[in-house]
Design a protein around this motif. Structure first.
Motif, mmCIF file in Angstrom:
data_model
loop_
_atom_site.group_PDB
_atom_site.id
_atom_site.type_symbol
_atom_site.label_atom_id
_atom_site.label_comp_id
_atom_site.label_asym_id
_atom_site.label_seq_id
_atom_site.Cartn_x
_atom_site.Cartn_y
_atom_site.Cartn_z
ATOM 1 N N LYS A 1 7.198 -19.222 -3.021
ATOM 2 C CA LYS A 1 7.982 -18.731 -3.836
ATOM 3 C C LYS A 1 9.162 -17.936 -3.562
ATOM 4 O O LYS A 1 10.034 -17.969 -4.191
ATOM 5 C CB LYS A 1 7.181 -18.257 -5.217
ATOM 6 N N SER A 2 9.052 -17.491 -2.337
ATOM 7 C CA SER A 2 10.201 -16.609 -2.054
ATOM 8 C C SER A 2 11.213 -17.026 -1.168
ATOM 9 O O SER A 2 11.208 -17.076 -0.018
ATOM 10 C CB SER A 2 9.327 -15.460 -1.157
ATOM 11 N N ARG A 3 11.936 -17.723 -2.072
ATOM 12 C CA ARG A 3 13.124 -18.532 -1.510
ATOM 13 C C ARG A 3 13.924 -18.926 -2.632
ATOM 14 O O ARG A 3 13.612 -18.884 -3.997
ATOM 15 C CB ARG A 3 12.876 -20.166 -0.868
ATOM 16 N N SER A 4 15.319 -19.386 -2.458
ATOM 17 C CA SER A 4 16.228 -19.758 -3.612
ATOM 18 C C SER A 4 16.748 -21.145 -3.091
ATOM 19 O O SER A 4 17.598 -21.191 -2.137
ATOM 20 C CB SER A 4 17.046 -18.740 -3.581
ATOM 21 N N ASP A 5 16.460 -22.272 -3.918
ATOM 22 C CA ASP A 5 16.857 -23.555 -3.465
ATOM 23 C C ASP A 5 18.369 -23.741 -4.072
ATOM 24 O O ASP A 5 19.139 -24.248 -3.302
ATOM 25 C CB ASP A 5 16.079 -24.763 -4.142
ATOM 26 N N GLU A 6 18.624 -22.923 -4.815
ATOM 27 C CA GLU A 6 20.154 -22.894 -5.503
ATOM 28 C C GLU A 6 21.001 -22.305 -4.292
ATOM 29 O O GLU A 6 22.158 -23.061 -4.157
ATOM 30 C CB GLU A 6 20.280 -22.368 -6.809
ATOM 31 N N THR B 1 19.250 -14.561 -5.957
ATOM 32 C CA THR B 1 18.348 -14.003 -5.135
ATOM 33 C C THR B 1 17.030 -13.697 -5.733
ATOM 34 O O THR B 1 16.340 -12.969 -5.353
ATOM 35 C CB THR B 1 18.807 -13.049 -4.187
ATOM 36 N N SER B 2 17.188 -13.934 -7.217
ATOM 37 C CA SER B 2 15.929 -13.350 -8.026
ATOM 38 C C SER B 2 14.514 -13.664 -7.578
ATOM 39 O O SER B 2 13.580 -13.103 -8.019
ATOM 40 C CB SER B 2 16.113 -13.801 -9.464
ATOM 41 N N THR B 3 14.623 -14.809 -6.855
ATOM 42 C CA THR B 3 13.196 -15.288 -6.590
ATOM 43 C C THR B 3 12.636 -15.120 -5.224
ATOM 44 O O THR B 3 11.829 -15.370 -4.643
ATOM 45 C CB THR B 3 12.979 -16.911 -6.854
ATOM 46 N N CYS B 4 13.634 -14.072 -4.363
ATOM 47 C CA CYS B 4 13.634 -14.063 -2.965
ATOM 48 C C CYS B 4 12.912 -12.608 -2.806
ATOM 49 O O CYS B 4 12.622 -12.291 -1.393
ATOM 50 C CB CYS B 4 14.732 -14.067 -2.406
ATOM 51 N N LYS B 5 12.489 -11.825 -3.652
ATOM 52 C CA LYS B 5 12.041 -10.492 -3.209
ATOM 53 C C LYS B 5 10.736 -10.544 -2.352
ATOM 54 O O LYS B 5 10.022 -11.385 -2.581
ATOM 55 C CB LYS B 5 11.640 -9.777 -4.524
ATOM 56 N N PRO B 6 10.624 -9.624 -1.506
ATOM 57 C CA PRO B 6 11.732 -8.635 -1.418
ATOM 58 C C PRO B 6 12.624 -8.789 -0.196
ATOM 59 O O PRO B 6 13.487 -7.668 0.012
ATOM 60 C CB PRO B 6 10.664 -7.536 -0.384
ATOM 61 N N VAL C 1 21.739 -14.408 2.911
ATOM 62 C CA VAL C 1 21.676 -15.754 2.843
ATOM 63 C C VAL C 1 21.255 -16.159 4.294
ATOM 64 O O VAL C 1 21.766 -16.045 5.303
ATOM 65 C CB VAL C 1 23.221 -16.335 2.711
ATOM 66 N N PRO C 2 20.055 -17.105 4.117
ATOM 67 C CA PRO C 2 19.221 -17.507 3.377
ATOM 68 C C PRO C 2 18.272 -16.269 3.002
ATOM 69 O O PRO C 2 17.828 -15.839 3.906
ATOM 70 C CB PRO C 2 18.463 -18.719 3.864
ATOM 71 N N CYS C 3 17.862 -15.932 1.876
ATOM 72 C CA CYS C 3 16.891 -15.045 1.368
ATOM 73 C C CYS C 3 15.646 -15.625 1.442
ATOM 74 O O CYS C 3 15.271 -16.776 1.178
ATOM 75 C CB CYS C 3 17.410 -14.634 -0.109
ATOM 76 N N GLY C 4 14.702 -14.687 1.024
ATOM 77 C CA GLY C 4 13.371 -14.994 0.978
ATOM 78 C C GLY C 4 12.550 -14.635 2.153
ATOM 79 O O GLY C 4 13.010 -14.653 3.440
ATOM 80 N N LYS D 1 24.506 -14.971 5.952
ATOM 81 C CA LYS D 1 25.143 -13.668 5.563
ATOM 82 C C LYS D 1 24.022 -12.722 5.515
ATOM 83 O O LYS D 1 23.153 -12.920 4.877
ATOM 84 C CB LYS D 1 26.007 -13.689 4.300
ATOM 85 N N ASN D 2 24.253 -11.562 6.145
ATOM 86 C CA ASN D 2 23.599 -10.526 6.020
ATOM 87 C C ASN D 2 21.962 -10.542 6.484
ATOM 88 O O ASN D 2 20.951 -10.182 5.953
ATOM 89 C CB ASN D 2 23.451 -9.950 4.614
ATOM 90 N N PHE D 3 21.832 -11.858 7.352
ATOM 91 C CA PHE D 3 20.464 -12.386 7.541
ATOM 92 C C PHE D 3 19.869 -11.346 8.877
ATOM 93 O O PHE D 3 20.520 -11.314 9.823
ATOM 94 C CB PHE D 3 20.568 -13.807 8.162
ATOM 95 N N GLN D 4 18.589 -10.918 8.736
ATOM 96 C CA GLN D 4 18.129 -10.005 9.624
ATOM 97 C C GLN D 4 18.866 -8.762 9.658
ATOM 98 O O GLN D 4 18.657 -8.181 10.810
ATOM 99 C CB GLN D 4 17.744 -10.935 10.780
#
Length: 343
Positions: A133-138, A149-154, A164-167, A211-214
């Motif tokens: 569930k830790s991903r954002s398809d949108e 990013t509400s579903t991507c925590k932490p 981007v991409p989060c999760g 963006k801002n990945f790792q």
């Protein structure tokens, strides 16, 4: 008085018929439509078992032969690519030390192109609910949904900015790399078209860039090129299609030239990915395919097992039928052979 009473009774009877829940008679509601209702005589049962065995056994043999024609090389390297003097494997894999490793693979049988390169992970539960569930398809599809990013925590934000991409799935992207050579000649690895076309076209946007990945304090896996849209980053797309089982293979690339029997493949790899903290295993797999796909004996064995079982049952029923025959009843007494209503 009698006539009026009779009229009232007739009215009540009509009203009762109107209000009843009993369906109007028809062959459909009474299940009297014409239907095939075979009688399971010994001959019919034996013939059915024989038919299944005659079909399944050749299919099983063909499937097994096709699987045996596929050539597969599997090499586990996670334990070999750790220096012998290292005692803490987790600390080593998380350090900045050079983790280059060289191995040699022997081609035991001619391999026709394309030769598929897979990495295999064992004891990695990509099917864990929180991980899946830790991903954002949108966010992956639309540039305008960058902050979804509400579903991507932490792994959702870093320094107040969206990742981007989060999760966790993207964060843990596999980052071991492989290069191949034969007779001091490098083998080109084609990494185009290794992901599902439907994923590229519908799940990852052509105008969505990393963006801002790792960029957080803890690095999970591979980094992404921020100048390449997610649709063209096929290693990520392959990794984001999560596996259902803890042991899985994912496509790394393709070698598009034949390899002959007896050739030695020199592999230089970077042992970057941390599987030591959860007692995982890493394997490099080279495989060819047939009309049935890769090497997998299960389908052929399953067909042969079912076909053999049906043949055994047919033989057993035949022996019982001839040794101890049993007189059949009169089929005219069956309910569907009588007139409706039992007349």
């Amino acid at each position: 008085m009698s006539s009026s009473g009779a009229g009232a009774g007739s009215t009540d009877s009509t009203a009762a018929r109107r209000n009843t829940k009993r369906p109007k008679y028809s062959k459909f509601t009474q299940q009297e439509l014409p239907a095939c209702k075979p009688i399971l005589t010994p001959r019919a049962v034996i013939s059915a078992f024989l038919l299944v065995s005659v079909v399944f056994v050749p299919v099983g043999v063909a499937s097994l032969l096709a699987s045996r024609k596929a050539v597969e090389i599997v090499y586990r390297y996670d334990s070999e690519c750790i220096p012998k003097n290292v005692k803490n494997k987790v600390a080593y894999i998380q350090s900045s030390a050079d983790k280059a490793c060289s191995i040699t693979l022997n081609v035991t049988k001619r391999m026709k192109s394309p030769i598929y390169i897979y990495y295999q992970l064992d004891n990695f539960y990509q099917n864990h609910r929180r991980y899946v569930k830790s991903r954002s398809d949108e966010q992956l599809r639309e540039r305008s949904e960058e902050n979804s990013t509400s579903t991507c925590k932490p792994e959702d934000m870093v320094n107040g900015k969206a990742i981007v991409p989060c999760g966790l799935i993207a964060w843990s992207l596999f980052n071991d790399t492989y290069s191949f050579s034969v007779n001091n000649r490098n083998l080109a690895v084609n990494k185009k078209g290794i992901s599902w076309k439907s994923d590229r076209d519908h799940k990852f946007g052509k105008d969505v860039f990393p963006k801002n990945f790792q960029n957080s304090s803890i690095i999970g896996g591979a980094s992404l090129n921020e100048s390449i849209p997610l649709r063209d980053q096929e290693d990520l797309i392959v990794w984001m299609r999560t596996a259902a089982l803890p042991t899985f293979r994912k496509l790394y690339g393709k070698i598009e030239e034949d390899l002959n029997e007896g050739q030695l493949i020199n592999v230089t790899l970077k042992n970057n990915y941390n599987t030591y903290s959860f007692n995982g295993k890493k394997k490099l797999v080279l495989s060819t395919t047939t009309w049935l796909g890769g090497k997998n004996d299960f389908l052929g064995i399953a067909y042969l097992t079912v076909g053999g079982l049906c043949f055994f049952l047919a033989l057993s029923f035949t022996v019982v039928y001839f040794v101890k025959p049993r007189q059949l009843g009169d089929p005219s007494y069956l309910s569907w052979n009588r007139n409706p209503g039992g007349h």
